[in-house]
Design an enzyme around this catalytic site. Structure first.
Site, PDB file in Angstrom:
ATOM      1  N   ASP A 100     -21.570 -46.627 -32.859  1.00  8.90           N
ATOM      2  CA  ASP A 100     -20.782 -47.818 -33.123  1.00  8.90           C
ATOM      3  C   ASP A 100     -20.602 -47.920 -34.637  1.00  8.90           C
ATOM      4  O   ASP A 100     -21.548 -47.698 -35.392  1.00  8.90           O
ATOM      5  CB  ASP A 100     -21.526 -49.063 -32.600  1.00  8.90           C
ATOM      6  CG  ASP A 100     -20.594 -50.055 -31.926  1.00  8.90           C
ATOM      7  OD1 ASP A 100     -19.662 -50.510 -32.600  1.00  8.90           O
ATOM      8  OD2 ASP A 100     -20.806 -50.362 -30.742  1.00  8.90           O
ATOM      9  N   ASP A 201     -15.714 -51.033 -34.306  1.00  3.30           N
ATOM     10  CA  ASP A 201     -15.818 -52.443 -33.926  1.00  3.30           C
ATOM     11  C   ASP A 201     -14.759 -53.327 -34.595  1.00  3.30           C
ATOM     12  O   ASP A 201     -14.488 -53.178 -35.796  1.00  3.30           O
ATOM     13  CB  ASP A 201     -17.212 -52.939 -34.343  1.00  3.30           C
ATOM     14  CG  ASP A 201     -17.511 -54.355 -33.870  1.00  3.30           C
ATOM     15  OD1 ASP A 201     -17.682 -54.534 -32.663  1.00  3.30           O
ATOM     16  OD2 ASP A 201     -17.576 -55.266 -34.720  1.00  3.30           O
ATOM     17  N   GLU A 258     -11.864 -50.649 -31.217  1.00  2.00           N
ATOM     18  CA  GLU A 258     -11.890 -51.906 -30.456  1.00  2.00           C
ATOM     19  C   GLU A 258     -10.869 -52.829 -31.107  1.00  2.00           C
ATOM     20  O   GLU A 258     -11.060 -53.252 -32.255  1.00  2.00           O
ATOM     21  CB  GLU A 258     -13.276 -52.546 -30.476  1.00  2.00           C
ATOM     22  CG  GLU A 258     -13.344 -53.716 -29.499  1.00  2.00           C
ATOM     23  CD  GLU A 258     -14.135 -54.909 -29.998  1.00  2.00           C
ATOM     24  OE1 GLU A 258     -14.432 -55.795 -29.203  1.00  2.00           O
ATOM     25  OE2 GLU A 258     -14.450 -54.973 -31.207  1.00  2.00           O
ATOM     26  N   HIS A 323     -20.735 -54.541 -23.134  1.00  2.00           N
ATOM     27  CA  HIS A 323     -21.763 -55.535 -23.461  1.00  2.00           C
ATOM     28  C   HIS A 323     -21.179 -56.911 -23.789  1.00  2.00           C
ATOM     29  O   HIS A 323     -21.921 -57.830 -24.089  1.00  2.00           O
ATOM     30  CB  HIS A 323     -22.575 -55.021 -24.648  1.00  2.00           C
ATOM     31  CG  HIS A 323     -21.721 -54.867 -25.862  1.00  2.00           C
ATOM     32  ND1 HIS A 323     -20.717 -53.924 -25.952  1.00  2.00           N
ATOM     33  CD2 HIS A 323     -21.683 -55.548 -27.027  1.00  2.00           C
ATOM     34  CE1 HIS A 323     -20.107 -54.047 -27.103  1.00  2.00           C
ATOM     35  NE2 HIS A 323     -20.671 -55.024 -27.788  1.00  2.00           N
ATOM     36  N   ASP A 324     -19.849 -57.035 -23.784  1.00  2.00           N
ATOM     37  CA  ASP A 324     -19.201 -58.316 -24.084  1.00  2.00           C
ATOM     38  C   ASP A 324     -18.614 -58.970 -22.839  1.00  2.00           C
ATOM     39  O   ASP A 324     -17.995 -60.039 -22.941  1.00  2.00           O
ATOM     40  CB  ASP A 324     -18.052 -58.114 -25.089  1.00  2.00           C
ATOM     41  CG  ASP A 324     -18.543 -57.700 -26.470  1.00  2.00           C
ATOM     42  OD1 ASP A 324     -19.684 -58.037 -26.821  1.00  2.00           O
ATOM     43  OD2 ASP A 324     -17.768 -57.031 -27.182  1.00  2.00           O
TER      44      ASP A 324
HETATM   45  C1  NOJ Z   1     -17.196 -56.768 -30.952  1.00  2.00           C
HETATM   46  C2  NOJ Z   1     -18.529 -56.428 -30.372  1.00  2.00           C
HETATM   47  O1  NOJ Z   1     -18.342 -55.690 -29.196  1.00  2.00           O
HETATM   48  C3  NOJ Z   1     -19.251 -57.731 -30.149  1.00  2.00           C
HETATM   49  O2  NOJ Z   1     -20.426 -57.568 -29.401  1.00  2.00           O
HETATM   50  C4  NOJ Z   1     -19.516 -58.345 -31.494  1.00  2.00           C
HETATM   51  O3  NOJ Z   1     -20.077 -59.634 -31.320  1.00  2.00           O
HETATM   52  C5  NOJ Z   1     -18.241 -58.485 -32.334  1.00  2.00           C
HETATM   53  N1  NOJ Z   1     -17.377 -57.338 -32.251  1.00  2.00           N
HETATM   54  C6  NOJ Z   1     -18.582 -58.689 -33.783  1.00  2.00           C
HETATM   55  O4  NOJ Z   1     -19.084 -57.500 -34.322  1.00  2.00           O
END
Ligand code: NOJ
Ligand code: CA
Length: 548
Positions: A100, A201, A258, A323-324
């Site tokens: 990541d 990210d 992302e 994970h989100d």
């Molecule tokens: C995306 C990540 O997947 C998430 O878990 C995170 O809180 C935010 N970006 C900030 O880094």
């Protein structure tokens, strides 16, 4: 045309959230030696790449997405030697390593920030985004993604710094060439260490409008508004292209961005090959939006649209979970009456689409959402904020809790369920986040022994993908079924065609007569436990792959 980057098309990427994967030393927190111990399991599953959510030094305000040392390992996860051992073991098994990369922001405990905040004239002064107060207030009305203002005051400078995420995640200032140079060096350092790729990210927000105008979006319950003009600015694309040209392309490094890209055009701006930015992208949709708006029809529409847009000049990251997000079987399937069959259905649907499939830890055994009894049991700062905003908006504590339980990122973060013991075989200590009590029924140990488990379905799918060039690389053609919930398509290369039916509902639907003649030799079915495809009616969440 085959290019050097074509190796990315043959990957099945397994995402590990290290904190919750396996705890080797009994302190209740997953760690790198824990991953090493479970590598044989991942090899048996068949995946050939791992994306590690952040393992760097971090005070864990956002569980590692707030980095205080980019070239260090979080002490709770182990040491750099542990990481190197894991790297070597992965290489030996032919498993690619995807790290990541969190460079929109750092932690407020990063030495760069500590220096930057100390005065207006230090050599890191420009590494972050500082603005003077306006009329004694924050520079504008922007909301942070995790609640409150996106600005935080620092007396030493008598200025505010900008943080799109929590106030412990100050945004790095990409307009500063020295900062960009440091980031590039850091990325190269990891590539030198043997990393094969990066999941990048929150990359849509690098460039900021220097005048920071007020947002015209409706205010959140706490009074601040999400910035409407932050994502996808031309300057951001320029910074991404610069990284690609200097590092990713010449060093043959995989990149998964992302991104915030609400339309297919915007998505294409990041991943069309000719743009020279990313190899594939994970479009971020806030779960709060997705939970309320998704339908099978909308999902299919988006898949069709992005397929058409990128088939000549792009590639796709395929995922239902990370994970989100809530657990996929709880969100898109039915985690009660059709738990097993709908989990298999979702796997079969996803793994038959063109693109690189992602498997998020635990989805391969059908892990579900959890309902923790009180808001105090939740860890995720986003969940805590949502609860607070709910109360501010006038919800009762019960209603605010119910909403948080549904949306919480902790649904995906409860520890991996290895066996049926109380702590799920995750740890011998006290787990940092509760283990889902359904580990009694849903766990790796049971499913490894069961020839018709969800886990075996994933193994079969991954193995089929390795054998079938149509599945890995083939074109896709959609077939008309006359029913929004019955999805049919083919995948084909010149020598091979597969035909897929996916019934995205708990109702029965008939395969139309015209398509039935080709539905002869079934390769895989979500009803394998029941003896496989019977036809012509497809049962609830029935998914079948035919060889033509
Ligand atoms: C995306 C990540 O997947 C998430 O878990 C995170 O809180 C935010 N970006 C900030 O880094
Ligand atoms: Ca541990």
């Amino acid at each position: 045309m085959t290019t050097e980057k074509d190796w990315i098309k043959d990957l099945v990427i397994y995402q590990i959230y290290p904190r919750s994967f396996y705890d080797a030393n009994g302190d209740g927190i997953g760690d790198l030696p824990g991953v090493l111990q479970k590598l044989d399991y991942l090899e048996e599953l068949g995946i050939n790449a791992i994306w590690f959510s952040p393992v760097y030094r971090s005070p864990n305000d956002d569980n590692g997405y707030d980095i205080s040392g980019y070239q260090e390992i979080m002490a709770e996860f182990g040491t750099m030697e542990d990481w190197e051992r894991l790297r070597d073991a992965c290489k030996e098994k032919g498993i690619r390593i995807i790290m990541d990369l969190v460079v929109n922001h750092s932690s407020d405990e990063h030495p760069w920030f500590l220096a930057s905040r100390s005065s207006r004239d230090n050599d890191k002064s420009e590494y972050y985004i500082w603005r003077d107060a306006v009329d004694g207030h924050e520079p504008n009305n922007w909301a942070s993604a995790f609640g409150g203002s996106a600005w935080e005051y620092v007396p030493e400078r008598d200025q505010y710094y900008f943080h799109f995420f929590s106030k412990k995640q100050p945004d790095l200032n990409w307009a500063c060439p020295k900062l960009r140079e440091e980031i590039h060096q850091m990325i190269n350092w990891w590539v030198d260490k043997g990393v094969d790729g990066f999941r990048v990210d929150a990359i849509s927000y690098l460039d900021k409008p220097q005048d920071f105008p007020d947002s015209t979006q409706p205010a959140q319950p706490d009074g601040y508004s999400f910035p409407d003009i932050l994502a996808g600015r031309p300057g951001t694309h320029a910074y991404i292209r610069e990284m690609n040209q200097h590092i990713y392309a010449p060093r043959n490094v995989l990149t998964v961005g992302e991104v915030s890209a609400p339309t297919v055009e915007e998505l294409g701006n990041y991943v069309r090959t000719s743009r020279e930015e990313f190899d594939m992208a994970i479009p971020f949709v806030p779960p709060i939006v997705e939970i309320d708006t998704w339908t099978p029809e909308k999902l299919l529409h988006d898949i069709q649209e992005s397929y058409e847009a990128l088939k000549e000049d792009g590639w796709w990251a395929r995922f239902f979970s990370n994970h989100d997000k809530p657990r996929q079987v709880s969100l898109y399937g039915d985690d009660r009456a059709y738990w097993e069959v709908s989990a298999k259905f979702l796997a079969m649907f996803l793994h038959t689409l063109p693109g690189t499939p992602f498997v998020y830890q635990g989805e391969e055994i059908g892990m579900t959402n959890v309902k923790l009894p009180s808001i105090e049991d939740y860890n995720d700062l986003d969940t805590l904020n949502m609860y607070k905003q709910g109360l501010l908006a006038g919800m009762t504590p019960e209603a605010a809790l119910a909403r948080a339980q549904l949306i919480s990122r902790d649904n995906a973060r409860t520890p991996m369920q290895w066996d049926n013991s109380a702590k799920g075989g995750f740890t011998t200590g006290t787990p940092w986040l509760s283990v889902n009590p359904n580990t009694k029924e849903i766990n790796v140990k049971a499913q490894r022994q069961d020839p018709f488990s969800i886990y075996q379905c994933y193994r079969n799918l991954i193995a089929l993908r390795k054998k079938s060039s149509a599945l890995a690389r083939g074109d896709m053609a959609f077939l008309e079924t006359g029913c929004k919930e019955l999805i049919a398509f083919t995948r084909s290369t010149p020598g091979e065609t597969l035909l897929m039916f996916h019934n995205f509902s708990s109702k029965e639907h008939a395969i139309p007569d015209a398509l039935r003649k080709d539905a002869k030799k079934a390769l895989l079915s979500s009803y394998d436990r029941e003896g496989g495809y019977r036809g012509p009616m497809l049962r609830a969440y029935e998914s079948v792959i035919f060889q033509m």
